[in-house]
Design an enzyme around this catalytic site. Structure first.
Site, PDB file in Angstrom:
ATOM      1  N   LYS A   1       2.650  -0.143  -0.115  1.00 54.71           N
ATOM      2  CA  LYS A   1       4.062  -0.325   0.205  1.00 54.71           C
ATOM      3  C   LYS A   1       4.789  -1.079  -0.904  1.00 54.71           C
ATOM      4  CE  LYS A   1       3.444  -0.427   5.237  1.00 54.71           C
ATOM      5  NZ  LYS A   1       3.538  -1.282   6.448  1.00 54.71           N
TER       6      LYS A   1
ATOM      7  N   SER B   1       3.592  -5.614   3.220  1.00 58.81           N
ATOM      8  CA  SER B   1       2.750  -6.282   4.209  1.00 58.81           C
ATOM      9  C   SER B   1       2.372  -5.306   5.298  1.00 58.81           C
ATOM     10  CB  SER B   1       3.501  -7.485   4.800  1.00 58.81           C
ATOM     11  OG  SER B   1       2.634  -8.283   5.581  1.00 58.81           O
ATOM     12  N   ASP B   2       1.176  -5.477   5.835  1.00 58.91           N
ATOM     13  CA  ASP B   2       0.737  -4.652   6.953  1.00 58.91           C
ATOM     14  C   ASP B   2      -0.286  -5.425   7.759  1.00 58.91           C
ATOM     15  OD1 ASP B   2      -0.558  -2.209   8.448  1.00 58.91           O
ATOM     16  OD2 ASP B   2       1.207  -1.427   7.407  1.00 58.91           O
ATOM     17  N   GLN B   3      -0.473  -4.975   8.991  1.00 62.73           N
ATOM     18  CA  GLN B   3      -1.423  -5.632   9.884  1.00 62.73           C
ATOM     19  C   GLN B   3      -2.271  -4.590  10.580  1.00 62.73           C
ATOM     20  OE1 GLN B   3      -0.182  -7.519  13.727  1.00 62.73           O
ATOM     21  NE2 GLN B   3      -0.790  -9.403  12.676  1.00 62.73           N
TER      22      GLN B   3
ATOM     23  N   GLY C   1      -2.298  -8.281   5.815  1.00 64.44           N
ATOM     24  CA  GLY C   1      -2.360  -8.195   4.359  1.00 64.44           C
ATOM     25  C   GLY C   1      -0.972  -8.295   3.766  1.00 64.44           C
TER      26      GLY C   1
END
Length: 198
Positions: free
Chosen positions: A58, A74-76, A111
Protein backbone atom coordinates in the site's frame (compact mmCIF):
# COMPACT_ATOMS: atom_id res chain seq x y z
CA UNK A 1 13.19 23.17 7.34
CA UNK A 2 10.38 22.09 5.03
CA UNK A 3 8.86 18.87 6.27
CA UNK A 4 7.66 16.32 3.72
CA UNK A 5 3.87 15.94 3.79
CA UNK A 6 2.46 12.76 5.32
CA UNK A 7 -0.05 10.67 3.39
CA UNK A 8 -1.97 7.75 4.85
CA UNK A 9 -2.52 5.09 2.17
CA UNK A 10 -5.87 4.08 3.60
CA UNK A 11 -9.51 5.07 3.98
CA UNK A 12 -9.59 3.55 7.48
CA UNK A 13 -11.45 5.85 9.86
CA UNK A 14 -9.68 4.26 12.83
CA UNK A 15 -6.20 4.93 11.41
CA UNK A 16 -7.11 8.50 10.46
CA UNK A 17 -8.48 9.06 13.96
CA UNK A 18 -5.26 7.70 15.49
CA UNK A 19 -3.10 10.10 13.50
CA UNK A 20 -5.45 13.06 14.06
CA UNK A 21 -5.69 12.31 17.78
CA UNK A 22 -1.89 12.33 18.01
CA UNK A 23 -1.77 15.66 16.10
CA UNK A 24 0.02 14.09 13.12
CA UNK A 25 -0.85 16.26 10.11
CA UNK A 26 -1.79 14.10 7.15
CA UNK A 27 -4.01 13.54 4.16
CA UNK A 28 -5.36 10.22 2.98
CA UNK A 29 -5.26 8.50 -0.39
CA UNK A 30 -6.60 5.00 -0.87
CA UNK A 31 -4.15 2.57 -2.44
CA UNK A 32 -5.08 0.60 -5.53
CA UNK A 33 -3.44 -2.61 -4.35
CA UNK A 34 -5.39 -5.75 -5.21
CA UNK A 35 -5.40 -7.11 -1.67
CA UNK A 36 -7.10 -10.46 -2.40
CA UNK A 37 -4.59 -11.19 -5.18
CA UNK A 38 -1.63 -10.21 -3.00
CA UNK A 39 -2.91 -12.35 -0.12
CA UNK A 40 -3.39 -15.27 -2.49
CA UNK A 41 0.26 -14.98 -3.56
CA UNK A 42 1.48 -15.15 0.06
CA UNK A 43 0.60 -18.79 0.60
CA UNK A 44 3.64 -19.57 2.78
CA UNK A 45 3.56 -16.32 4.78
CA UNK A 46 2.56 -16.18 8.42
CA UNK A 47 -0.36 -13.90 9.41
CA UNK A 48 2.15 -11.33 10.71
CA UNK A 49 4.08 -11.43 7.42
CA UNK A 50 0.85 -10.96 5.46
CA UNK A 51 0.05 -7.80 7.46
CA UNK A 52 3.51 -6.41 6.80
CA UNK A 53 3.50 -7.22 3.09
CA UNK A 54 0.10 -5.59 2.63
CA UNK A 55 1.34 -2.48 4.46
CA UNK A 56 4.45 -2.32 2.26
CA UNK A 57 2.45 -2.75 -0.94
CA UNK A 58 0.00 0.00 0.00
CA UNK A 59 2.78 2.42 0.91
CA UNK A 60 4.69 1.77 -2.33
CA UNK A 61 1.55 2.03 -4.46
CA UNK A 62 0.62 5.49 -3.19
CA UNK A 63 4.25 6.64 -3.00
CA UNK A 64 4.63 6.04 -6.74
CA UNK A 65 1.91 8.66 -7.29
CA UNK A 66 2.93 11.07 -4.52
CA UNK A 67 6.63 11.97 -4.86
CA UNK A 68 8.15 14.01 -2.06
CA UNK A 69 5.70 12.69 0.53
CA UNK A 70 6.09 10.16 3.31
CA UNK A 71 3.40 7.56 2.74
CA UNK A 72 2.14 5.35 5.57
CA UNK A 73 0.80 1.96 4.56
CA UNK A 74 -0.84 -0.14 7.25
CA UNK A 75 -2.80 -3.36 7.50
CA UNK A 76 -4.00 -5.78 10.13
CA UNK A 77 -4.56 -9.52 10.09
CA UNK A 78 -6.41 -11.80 12.47
CA UNK A 79 -4.49 -14.94 13.43
CA UNK A 80 -6.56 -17.82 14.76
CA UNK A 81 -4.44 -20.90 15.37
CA UNK A 82 -1.90 -19.75 12.77
CA UNK A 83 -4.51 -19.14 10.06
CA UNK A 84 -5.02 -15.71 8.49
CA UNK A 85 -8.72 -14.83 8.49
CA UNK A 86 -10.30 -12.26 6.17
CA UNK A 87 -13.14 -9.80 6.73
CA UNK A 88 -16.62 -11.22 6.52
CA UNK A 89 -19.32 -10.01 4.13
CA UNK A 90 -22.48 -9.94 6.25
CA UNK A 91 -23.88 -10.18 9.76
CA UNK A 92 -24.57 -13.91 9.46
CA UNK A 93 -20.88 -14.47 8.76
CA UNK A 94 -20.00 -12.06 11.60
CA UNK A 95 -22.03 -14.25 13.95
CA UNK A 96 -20.05 -17.31 12.83
CA UNK A 97 -16.75 -15.44 13.21
CA UNK A 98 -17.55 -14.39 16.77
CA UNK A 99 -18.71 -17.89 17.67
CA UNK A 100 -15.38 -19.22 16.36
CA UNK A 101 -13.55 -16.77 18.66
CA UNK A 102 -15.76 -17.37 21.72
CA UNK A 103 -13.82 -18.54 24.78
CA UNK A 104 -10.52 -18.54 22.89
CA UNK A 105 -7.44 -16.38 22.36
CA UNK A 106 -6.52 -14.93 18.97
CA UNK A 107 -3.84 -12.56 17.76
CA UNK A 108 -4.05 -9.31 15.85
CA UNK A 109 -0.98 -8.38 13.79
CA UNK A 110 -0.69 -4.73 12.70
CA UNK A 111 1.89 -3.94 10.07
CA UNK A 112 3.04 -0.50 8.99
CA UNK A 113 5.45 0.69 6.35
CA UNK A 114 6.67 4.14 5.38
CA UNK A 115 7.61 4.85 1.78
CA UNK A 116 9.44 7.88 0.42
CA UNK A 117 9.86 8.41 -3.33
CA UNK A 118 9.02 4.84 -4.21
CA UNK A 119 11.16 3.03 -1.67
CA UNK A 120 10.42 1.57 1.75
CA UNK A 121 12.16 3.62 4.44
CA UNK A 122 10.72 1.82 7.47
CA UNK A 123 8.60 -1.25 8.23
CA UNK A 124 7.35 -2.84 11.43
CA UNK A 125 4.79 -5.34 12.62
CA UNK A 126 3.46 -5.54 16.18
CA UNK A 127 1.10 -8.10 17.65
CA UNK A 128 -1.46 -8.31 20.43
CA UNK A 129 -3.26 -11.27 21.96
CA UNK A 130 -6.94 -10.98 22.84
CA UNK A 131 -9.04 -13.57 24.62
CA UNK A 132 -12.76 -13.50 23.95
CA UNK A 133 -14.96 -14.42 26.89
CA UNK A 134 -17.47 -17.26 26.78
CA UNK A 135 -20.42 -14.97 26.03
CA UNK A 136 -24.02 -16.18 25.78
CA UNK A 137 -25.99 -16.48 22.56
CA UNK A 138 -28.37 -13.82 23.90
CA UNK A 139 -25.44 -11.42 24.38
CA UNK A 140 -24.28 -12.13 20.82
CA UNK A 141 -27.76 -11.34 19.48
CA UNK A 142 -27.82 -8.01 21.35
CA UNK A 143 -24.25 -7.18 20.33
CA UNK A 144 -24.90 -7.73 16.62
CA UNK A 145 -28.17 -5.79 16.82
CA UNK A 146 -26.33 -2.87 18.44
CA UNK A 147 -23.30 -2.89 16.15
CA UNK A 148 -25.04 -3.78 12.91
CA UNK A 149 -22.87 -3.15 9.83
CA UNK A 150 -20.13 -1.58 11.99
CA UNK A 151 -19.20 -5.13 13.01
CA UNK A 152 -18.14 -5.76 9.40
CA UNK A 153 -15.47 -3.04 9.49
CA UNK A 154 -13.04 -5.22 11.44
CA UNK A 155 -11.71 -8.64 10.53
CA UNK A 156 -12.53 -9.78 14.07
CA UNK A 157 -16.06 -8.28 13.89
CA UNK A 158 -15.59 -6.06 16.93
CA UNK A 159 -14.48 -2.56 17.81
CA UNK A 160 -12.50 -2.61 21.02
CA UNK A 161 -13.14 1.13 21.32
CA UNK A 162 -16.88 0.40 21.24
CA UNK A 163 -19.27 -2.34 22.42
CA UNK A 164 -16.73 -4.96 21.34
CA UNK A 165 -14.91 -4.29 24.61
CA UNK A 166 -17.65 -6.30 26.31
CA UNK A 167 -16.62 -9.38 24.32
CA UNK A 168 -13.20 -9.53 25.96
CA UNK A 169 -11.91 -11.52 28.90
CA UNK A 170 -8.28 -10.37 28.54
CA UNK A 171 -6.17 -8.17 26.29
CA UNK A 172 -2.37 -8.23 26.02
CA UNK A 173 -0.72 -5.71 23.76
CA UNK A 174 -0.43 -2.08 22.76
CA UNK A 175 -3.79 -0.30 22.34
CA UNK A 176 -2.96 1.29 18.98
CA UNK A 177 -1.73 -2.01 17.60
CA UNK A 178 -5.12 -3.49 18.45
CA UNK A 179 -6.86 -0.58 16.71
CA UNK A 180 -4.92 -1.29 13.51
CA UNK A 181 -1.57 0.53 13.42
CA UNK A 182 1.55 0.43 15.62
CA UNK A 183 1.42 4.18 16.21
CA UNK A 184 4.46 4.76 18.45
CA UNK A 185 7.07 3.22 16.11
CA UNK A 186 5.38 4.92 13.14
CA UNK A 187 5.66 8.34 14.81
CA UNK A 188 9.33 7.73 15.67
CA UNK A 189 10.02 6.76 12.05
CA UNK A 190 8.23 9.92 10.88
CA UNK A 191 10.51 11.95 13.17
CA UNK A 192 13.56 10.14 11.82
CA UNK A 193 12.49 11.02 8.27
CA UNK A 194 11.97 14.68 9.17
CA UNK A 195 8.20 14.56 8.67
CA UNK A 196 7.51 15.32 12.35
CA UNK A 197 9.48 17.58 14.68
CA UNK A 198 11.99 15.82 16.89
Amino acid sequence: MVRPPIVLASASAARRAMLSGAAVPHTAQVSEVDEPALKASLTDASPAEVALELARAKALDVSARRPGTVVIGSDQTLDLDGRTLDKVADLAAARERLISLRGRPHRLHSGAALALDGRIAFAVVESATLTVRDFSDAFLDDYLATEGPRALGSVACYRLEGPGAQLMAAVEGEHFTILGMPLFPVMQALRNLGALPS
